[in-house]
Motif scaffolding. Sequence first.
Motif, PDB file in Angstrom:
ATOM      1  N   ARG A  84       0.828  -1.211   0.000  1.00 60.37           N
ATOM      2  CA  ARG A  84       0.000   0.000   0.000  1.00 60.37           C
ATOM      3  C   ARG A  84       0.865   1.265   0.000  1.00 60.37           C
ATOM      4  O   ARG A  84       1.858   1.344   0.700  1.00 60.37           O
ATOM      5  CB  ARG A  84      -0.915   0.009   1.232  1.00 60.37           C
ATOM      6  CG  ARG A  84      -1.930   1.138   1.219  1.00 60.37           C
ATOM      7  CD  ARG A  84      -2.842   1.092   2.421  1.00 60.37           C
ATOM      8  NE  ARG A  84      -3.556  -0.160   2.558  1.00 60.37           N
ATOM      9  CZ  ARG A  84      -4.697  -0.450   1.925  1.00 60.37           C
ATOM     10  NH1 ARG A  84      -5.231   0.423   1.089  1.00 60.37           N
ATOM     11  NH2 ARG A  84      -5.296  -1.605   2.130  1.00 60.37           N
ATOM     12  N   CYS A 119      -0.192  -6.148   1.110  1.00 61.28           N
ATOM     13  CA  CYS A 119       0.240  -5.739   2.453  1.00 61.28           C
ATOM     14  C   CYS A 119       0.245  -4.226   2.611  1.00 61.28           C
ATOM     15  O   CYS A 119       0.428  -3.485   1.644  1.00 61.28           O
ATOM     16  CB  CYS A 119       1.647  -6.282   2.721  1.00 61.28           C
ATOM     17  SG  CYS A 119       1.733  -8.086   2.614  1.00 61.28           S
ATOM     18  N   ASP A 120       0.103  -3.823   3.854  1.00 60.16           N
ATOM     19  CA  ASP A 120       0.178  -2.404   4.170  1.00 60.16           C
ATOM     20  C   ASP A 120       1.617  -1.914   4.219  1.00 60.16           C
ATOM     21  O   ASP A 120       1.889  -0.746   3.927  1.00 60.16           O
ATOM     22  CB  ASP A 120      -0.501  -2.114   5.513  1.00 60.16           C
ATOM     23  CG  ASP A 120      -2.010  -2.243   5.423  1.00 60.16           C
ATOM     24  OD1 ASP A 120      -2.591  -1.894   4.371  1.00 60.16           O
ATOM     25  OD2 ASP A 120      -2.618  -2.691   6.420  1.00 60.16           O
ATOM     26  N   THR A 121       2.540  -2.819   4.614  1.00 56.53           N
ATOM     27  CA  THR A 121       3.941  -2.414   4.772  1.00 56.53           C
ATOM     28  C   THR A 121       4.873  -3.474   4.203  1.00 56.53           C
ATOM     29  O   THR A 121       4.491  -4.642   4.051  1.00 56.53           O
ATOM     30  CB  THR A 121       4.296  -2.227   6.263  1.00 56.53           C
ATOM     31  OG1 THR A 121       4.219  -3.503   6.910  1.00 56.53           O
ATOM     32  CG2 THR A 121       3.374  -1.218   6.945  1.00 56.53           C
TER      33      THR A 121
END
Length: 162
Positions: A84, A119-121
């Motif tokens: 993201r 994934c966010d990170t």
Amino acid sequence: MSGQGAPTAEPIDCHDLRVAVVAATWHEVVMDGLIAGAQRALDDHKVEAPVVVRVPGTFELAVVAGALAKEGYDAIVALGVVIRGGTPHFEYVCSAATDGLNRVALDHGVPVGFGVLTCDTEEQALDRAGLDGSAEDKGYEATAAALATAVTLKRIKRHLRG
């Protein structure tokens, strides 16, 4: 953790399956882990001479998976990662990849192992990439799922033929 509740299954003999892995190139360290996990699963399941094809990014997985399905592969494993950012790009790519790979599976009747990390990170991606210290091995899991599904489809076809 998303891996909780994952089924446990012993590897099955898939030496007679034609299998292709299509993998993105973005996020090299994560992708190296996913591909290594897929290779471990292929080895554990005794797949002989799998084909590995690389594409630029996760968005391109579906079109190449579709071409591989047309070539008669029994199972395809799609590996990619989208992390993201600050724009809607994440949602567009994730949606397109998911929808496209599902369409390949349904249109061609070929299982497509979904090894796309969303994934966010980067840390989350690394934790799912099957690297030393990772909590999960999504490359292995996606490959094992595609192989098990391919075996199930072969059994169904044999049963219907009598």
